[in-house]
Motif scaffolding. Structure first.
Motif, PDB file in Angstrom:
ATOM      1  N   THR A 178       0.834  -1.189   0.000  1.00  0.00           N
ATOM      2  CA  THR A 178       0.000   0.000   0.000  1.00  0.00           C
ATOM      3  C   THR A 178       0.870   1.240   0.000  1.00  0.00           C
ATOM      4  OG1 THR A 178      -0.056  -0.277   2.389  1.00  0.00           O
ATOM      5  CG2 THR A 178      -1.997  -0.959   1.165  1.00  0.00           C
ATOM      6  N   PRO A 179       0.475   2.219  -0.777  1.00  0.00           N
ATOM      7  CA  PRO A 179       1.254   3.452  -0.769  1.00  0.00           C
ATOM      8  C   PRO A 179       1.122   4.127   0.589  1.00  0.00           C
ATOM      9  CG  PRO A 179      -0.729   3.681  -2.111  1.00  0.00           C
ATOM     10  CD  PRO A 179      -0.695   2.272  -1.641  1.00  0.00           C
ATOM     11  N   VAL A 180       2.171   4.714   1.037  1.00  0.00           N
ATOM     12  CA  VAL A 180       2.119   5.429   2.303  1.00  0.00           C
ATOM     13  C   VAL A 180       2.607   6.835   2.085  1.00  0.00           C
ATOM     14  CG1 VAL A 180       2.368   3.533   3.930  1.00  0.00           C
ATOM     15  CG2 VAL A 180       4.378   4.467   2.800  1.00  0.00           C
ATOM     16  N   SER A 181       2.129   7.731   2.913  1.00  0.00           N
ATOM     17  CA  SER A 181       2.647   9.081   2.771  1.00  0.00           C
ATOM     18  C   SER A 181       4.016   9.133   3.424  1.00  0.00           C
ATOM     19  CB  SER A 181       1.687  10.091   3.403  1.00  0.00           C
ATOM     20  OG  SER A 181       1.086   9.550   4.550  1.00  0.00           O
ATOM     21  N   PRO A 182       4.852  10.000   2.931  1.00  0.00           N
ATOM     22  CA  PRO A 182       6.224  10.043   3.421  1.00  0.00           C
ATOM     23  C   PRO A 182       6.293  10.438   4.894  1.00  0.00           C
ATOM     24  CG  PRO A 182       5.786  11.838   1.895  1.00  0.00           C
ATOM     25  CD  PRO A 182       4.605  10.962   1.862  1.00  0.00           C
ATOM     26  N   VAL A 183       7.301   9.937   5.545  1.00  0.00           N
ATOM     27  CA  VAL A 183       7.576  10.354   6.907  1.00  0.00           C
ATOM     28  C   VAL A 183       8.453  11.596   6.826  1.00  0.00           C
ATOM     29  CG1 VAL A 183       8.670   9.702   9.073  1.00  0.00           C
ATOM     30  CG2 VAL A 183       7.516   7.970   7.676  1.00  0.00           C
ATOM     31  N   VAL A 184       8.063  12.625   7.520  1.00  0.00           N
ATOM     32  CA  VAL A 184       8.852  13.853   7.469  1.00  0.00           C
ATOM     33  C   VAL A 184       9.504  14.107   8.826  1.00  0.00           C
ATOM     34  CG1 VAL A 184       8.807  16.344   7.099  1.00  0.00           C
ATOM     35  CG2 VAL A 184       7.334  14.850   5.736  1.00  0.00           C
ATOM     36  N   TYR A 185      10.796  14.311   8.821  1.00  0.00           N
ATOM     37  CA  TYR A 185      11.502  14.611  10.055  1.00  0.00           C
ATOM     38  C   TYR A 185      11.601  16.110  10.239  1.00  0.00           C
ATOM     39  CZ  TYR A 185      12.245   9.749  10.385  1.00  0.00           C
ATOM     40  OH  TYR A 185      11.993   8.414  10.504  1.00  0.00           O
ATOM     41  N   GLN A 186      10.924  16.572  11.263  1.00  0.00           N
ATOM     42  CA  GLN A 186      10.918  18.005  11.556  1.00  0.00           C
ATOM     43  C   GLN A 186      12.273  18.446  12.067  1.00  0.00           C
ATOM     44  OE1 GLN A 186       8.324  19.637  10.699  1.00  0.00           O
ATOM     45  NE2 GLN A 186       6.957  17.882  10.378  1.00  0.00           N
ATOM     46  N   THR A 187      12.526  19.703  11.867  1.00  0.00           N
ATOM     47  CA  THR A 187      13.759  20.255  12.419  1.00  0.00           C
ATOM     48  C   THR A 187      13.394  21.209  13.545  1.00  0.00           C
ATOM     49  OG1 THR A 187      13.653  22.119  10.912  1.00  0.00           O
ATOM     50  CG2 THR A 187      14.887  20.204  10.184  1.00  0.00           C
ATOM     51  N   ARG A 188      14.322  21.399  14.454  1.00  0.00           N
ATOM     52  CA  ARG A 188      14.077  22.433  15.456  1.00  0.00           C
ATOM     53  C   ARG A 188      15.386  23.155  15.763  1.00  0.00           C
ATOM     54  NH1 ARG A 188      15.862  21.041  20.391  1.00  0.00           N
ATOM     55  NH2 ARG A 188      16.375  18.841  20.660  1.00  0.00           N
ATOM     56  N   LEU A 189      15.237  24.380  16.152  1.00  0.00           N
ATOM     57  CA  LEU A 189      16.401  25.212  16.421  1.00  0.00           C
ATOM     58  C   LEU A 189      17.054  24.796  17.728  1.00  0.00           C
ATOM     59  CD1 LEU A 189      17.926  27.856  15.558  1.00  0.00           C
ATOM     60  CD2 LEU A 189      16.428  29.023  17.188  1.00  0.00           C
ATOM     61  N   VAL A 190      18.352  24.548  17.687  1.00  0.00           N
ATOM     62  CA  VAL A 190      19.097  24.293  18.914  1.00  0.00           C
ATOM     63  C   VAL A 190      19.995  25.497  19.156  1.00  0.00           C
ATOM     64  CG1 VAL A 190      20.789  22.826  20.053  1.00  0.00           C
ATOM     65  CG2 VAL A 190      19.116  21.818  18.501  1.00  0.00           C
ATOM     66  N   GLN A 191      19.753  26.192  20.256  1.00  0.00           N
ATOM     67  CA  GLN A 191      20.483  27.428  20.507  1.00  0.00           C
ATOM     68  C   GLN A 191      21.753  27.162  21.284  1.00  0.00           C
ATOM     69  OE1 GLN A 191      18.110  30.818  21.676  1.00  0.00           O
ATOM     70  NE2 GLN A 191      16.225  29.769  21.089  1.00  0.00           N
ATOM     71  N   ARG A 192      22.849  27.594  20.722  1.00  0.00           N
ATOM     72  CA  ARG A 192      24.122  27.515  21.426  1.00  0.00           C
ATOM     73  C   ARG A 192      24.818  28.874  21.295  1.00  0.00           C
ATOM     74  NH1 ARG A 192      24.359  22.252  18.728  1.00  0.00           N
ATOM     75  NH2 ARG A 192      23.556  20.684  20.170  1.00  0.00           N
ATOM     76  N   GLY A 193      26.095  28.883  21.562  1.00  0.00           N
ATOM     77  CA  GLY A 193      26.744  30.188  21.664  1.00  0.00           C
ATOM     78  C   GLY A 193      27.105  30.911  20.374  1.00  0.00           C
ATOM     79  N   SER A 194      26.927  30.260  19.236  1.00  0.00           N
ATOM     80  CA  SER A 194      27.442  30.868  18.002  1.00  0.00           C
ATOM     81  C   SER A 194      26.562  31.965  17.430  1.00  0.00           C
ATOM     82  CB  SER A 194      27.638  29.785  16.933  1.00  0.00           C
ATOM     83  OG  SER A 194      26.383  29.313  16.493  1.00  0.00           O
ATOM     84  N   PHE A 195      25.400  32.140  18.044  1.00  0.00           N
ATOM     85  CA  PHE A 195      24.469  33.130  17.504  1.00  0.00           C
ATOM     86  C   PHE A 195      23.994  34.074  18.601  1.00  0.00           C
ATOM     87  CE2 PHE A 195      20.494  34.934  16.218  1.00  0.00           C
ATOM     88  CZ  PHE A 195      20.617  35.141  14.851  1.00  0.00           C
ATOM     89  N   ILE A 196      24.061  35.372  18.332  1.00  0.00           N
ATOM     90  CA  ILE A 196      23.533  36.357  19.290  1.00  0.00           C
ATOM     91  C   ILE A 196      22.694  37.384  18.538  1.00  0.00           C
ATOM     92  CG2 ILE A 196      25.315  36.184  21.083  1.00  0.00           C
ATOM     93  CD1 ILE A 196      26.793  38.478  19.735  1.00  0.00           C
ATOM     94  N   PRO A 197      21.786  38.025  19.249  1.00  0.00           N
ATOM     95  CA  PRO A 197      20.971  39.068  18.606  1.00  0.00           C
ATOM     96  C   PRO A 197      21.867  40.191  18.117  1.00  0.00           C
ATOM     97  CG  PRO A 197      20.133  38.531  20.819  1.00  0.00           C
ATOM     98  CD  PRO A 197      21.454  37.863  20.677  1.00  0.00           C
ATOM     99  N   LEU A 198      21.382  40.913  17.150  1.00  0.00           N
ATOM    100  CA  LEU A 198      22.144  42.065  16.669  1.00  0.00           C
ATOM    101  C   LEU A 198      22.108  43.166  17.713  1.00  0.00           C
ATOM    102  CD1 LEU A 198      23.666  43.287  14.268  1.00  0.00           C
ATOM    103  CD2 LEU A 198      21.519  44.429  13.668  1.00  0.00           C
ATOM    104  N   ARG A 199      23.256  43.689  18.022  1.00  0.00           N
ATOM    105  CA  ARG A 199      23.318  44.788  18.979  1.00  0.00           C
ATOM    106  C   ARG A 199      23.440  46.094  18.234  1.00  0.00           C
ATOM    107  NH1 ARG A 199      28.030  41.627  21.922  1.00  0.00           N
ATOM    108  NH2 ARG A 199      28.565  41.608  19.719  1.00  0.00           N
ATOM    109  N   ASN A 200      22.620  47.050  18.621  1.00  0.00           N
ATOM    110  CA  ASN A 200      22.728  48.325  17.894  1.00  0.00           C
ATOM    111  C   ASN A 200      23.729  49.260  18.564  1.00  0.00           C
ATOM    112  OD1 ASN A 200      20.330  46.967  17.483  1.00  0.00           O
ATOM    113  ND2 ASN A 200      19.573  48.696  16.281  1.00  0.00           N
TER     114      ASN A 200
END
Lengths: 342, 342
Positions: free
Chosen positions: A320-342
């Motif tokens: 039987t045909p099945v619909s594809p399984v989709v693997y969701q992504t989620r953001l993992v926050q670590r130190g390499s990203f910071i908000p823009l500072r004005n």
DNA sequence: CTGAAAGCGCTTACAG
DNA sequence: CTGAAAGCGCTTACAG
């Protein structure tokens, strides 16, 4: 006094020595319960002594299942595929199956050769070939053998797909960058003909056009998913004039190359530029600073795809045909990203 | 209106449609130059249209070489084996060969099953099974097939060995630690039944007893080569009382687990303790601080072992015994190790 | 250049 | 419980 001919010892040799027919020997090796324990033990002992090992090709040809899943990957190298294989192999082993693993590098005719080599050997297929030509090639997959396809949705009900949510993952990454105030942004893509790379690029650009205003400046650079491309693009990313404040690498491998360059030049992440990757491969957390990235469960994907293949092998007729399984992504926050500072 | 029977399309089907014998079709697929180009093209076109793919098991059974090398590893997972496979696969591909990769986890009977599965499929073997039982098991390797054995020297001239210089590498590490003034030292071993681990332990201890004086305190802890064992042993290593000033992990993986624990507890490497590992896997350089470790060229080892197998396949009769290739280790100095300060 | 036929080493109804 | 025999899909001398 020549050494004994090194002909393979066959079922005939064992049968002869044990004074039974080859059918009986065969039954022993297939754990057929009809053979009484005593005979079984005796034959096993003789086989052991003669170092007999059934010939797999012959067994398979004669109609036995081979308990083997053929796996085709773009590369065997690197943590990303290592994680995938780990999930796949563990699951296969649980059911007494083994993996036959090879790689194909963007080469349609090689894919065919490999499919051929696995034809008549593998009971099912697991194929990760993120190239445009995949649909046509898949027609060559032997009839009646289940095949899990990673990264491409197909209409043919013979196949079942496992997809990474590339588009939304990249979309998410871009929105996050915008939310955090960045307006000068660099996108490093993978190769054009890599499907994962294309979808990530589209998702990223879509988010920029949906959510970014007039004032957003997007610089797009083409990489190739390999570490050294992150390294090589670094000077362009970090050029003085109109430098971006944040960069998105379409996979973690390229981000790693970028880290190297930055550290060589004495520049700082995230102070000099914020970085986001994609995949969350093992060492993303080990880098200094930790790499903010879009995670999805690659081990799980390996595992699930083998599970489904095994299920199909067991219930062969029920395709039987099945619909594809989709693997969701989620953001993992670590130190390499910071908000823009004005 | 049932779907067309999903029987495999065979050489007979192609021959029939092309109005030739199966011998001719076979010749086409074996690139036999006797077949004129015109016939060849025609048959290829028909085969393509019918999606014919030769059955590998049948080919192999009928006497063809399969251009496949069977690879058996302890685990498929992780950078260490990923690097090894990378070297092996690249080399195999250069000669048109492919790898059939599986793993066995310390389980003699499983090794036998796998050897069986590869029997009649692989033209040669590459075996990394660092367990004591290996000698006996190797007798089961099909006659006349070359086999490279990693990590164990064997007398049988059918085999050829590739060895890591575990003993001297560990010896070197210990001498270095002593040279740098450390007198309280911890050795974290691998599992007892792992041959690599045992040799490293012996080498390390030998150096301590050769070079260390009376006043050296050696603490020996048993790990298992896995990341979490470095993590789990960390409290013991870092206990207040009589703490060592330097620790040697018998592989990098365990050192990584130790790094994690240290960072969680807010303790510092190398200030609170100096660390040395073994292997120099990819991320050893990426850690913060970089991991000082005993490096050897694992990619090269994968490459060389396949080269030798291919050579043996080509010159089948010439099974001259060769002395094992030994991969030397060398110290790679990074930030995780500092001299003892008084 | 091409085909008929033996053979590769096994499994599996079938008959006993 | 066991054996004789057909068959799995191919390759390769051999003969023509």
């Amino acid at each position: 006094m020549k050494p004994s001919q090194s002909r393979q010892v066959t079922i005939f040799d064992v049968a002869e020595k044990a004074k039974v027919s080859i059918a009986t020997v065969s039954r022993v090796f297939n754990n057929n319960p009809l053979v009484p324990e005593k005979t079984r033990k005796r034959i096993l002992a003789i086989a052991e002594q003669m170092k007999y090992l059934p010939n797999s090709s012959a067994r398979t040809l004669a109609g036995n299942q081979n308990k083997t899943i053929g796996v085709i990957l773009p590369v065997i190298y690197g943590i990303f595929f290592s994680d995938f294989l780990y999930g796949a192999e563990t699951r296969a082993r649980e059911s007494g199956y083994h993996l036959l693993v090879t790689s194909v590098q963007n080469n349609d005719s090689e894919l065919l050769t490999l499919l051929g080599k696995m034809n008549g050997v593998a009971d099912g297929f697991l194929i990760y070939y993120p190239q445009p030509g995949i649909e046509k090639l898949l027609n060559h997959i032997p009839q009646g053998k289940p095949a899990a396809i990673i990264g491409k949705e197909l209409k043919d009900s013979r196949f079942f797909s496992f997809l990474i949510d590339n588009f939304n993952g990249a979309y998410q990454a871009a929105s996050y960058m915008l939310n955090q105030g960045h307006r000068k942004i660099t996108l490093v893509t993978g190769e054009k003909k890599n499907l994962d790379a294309e979808q990530r690029k589209l998702g990223f650009k879509k988010a920029i056009s949906d959510l970014g205003g007039e004032e957003v400046k997007l610089q797009v650079l083409e990489g190739n998913f390999k570490q050294n491309s992150g390294y090589e693009l670094a000077p362009e990313i970090m050029r003085e004039k109109n430098r971006s404040t944040a960069v998105f690498f379409s996979n973690d491998g390229m981000a790693l190359g970028f880290y190297e360059w930055m550290s060589e030049k004495g520049m700082k992440i995230p102070e000099d530029i914020s970085v986001i990757g994609f995949d969350d491969i093992e060492w993303a957390a080990l880098l200094q600073p930790g790499l903010t990235t879009m995670k999805f469960d690659i081990v799980r994907m390996g595992r699930d795809s083998v599970s489904e293949i095994l299920k199909r092998i067991a219930d062969a007729p029920d395709q039987t045909p099945v619909s594809p399984v989709v693997y969701q992504t989620r953001l993992v926050q670590r130190g390499s990203f910071i908000p823009l500072r004005n």
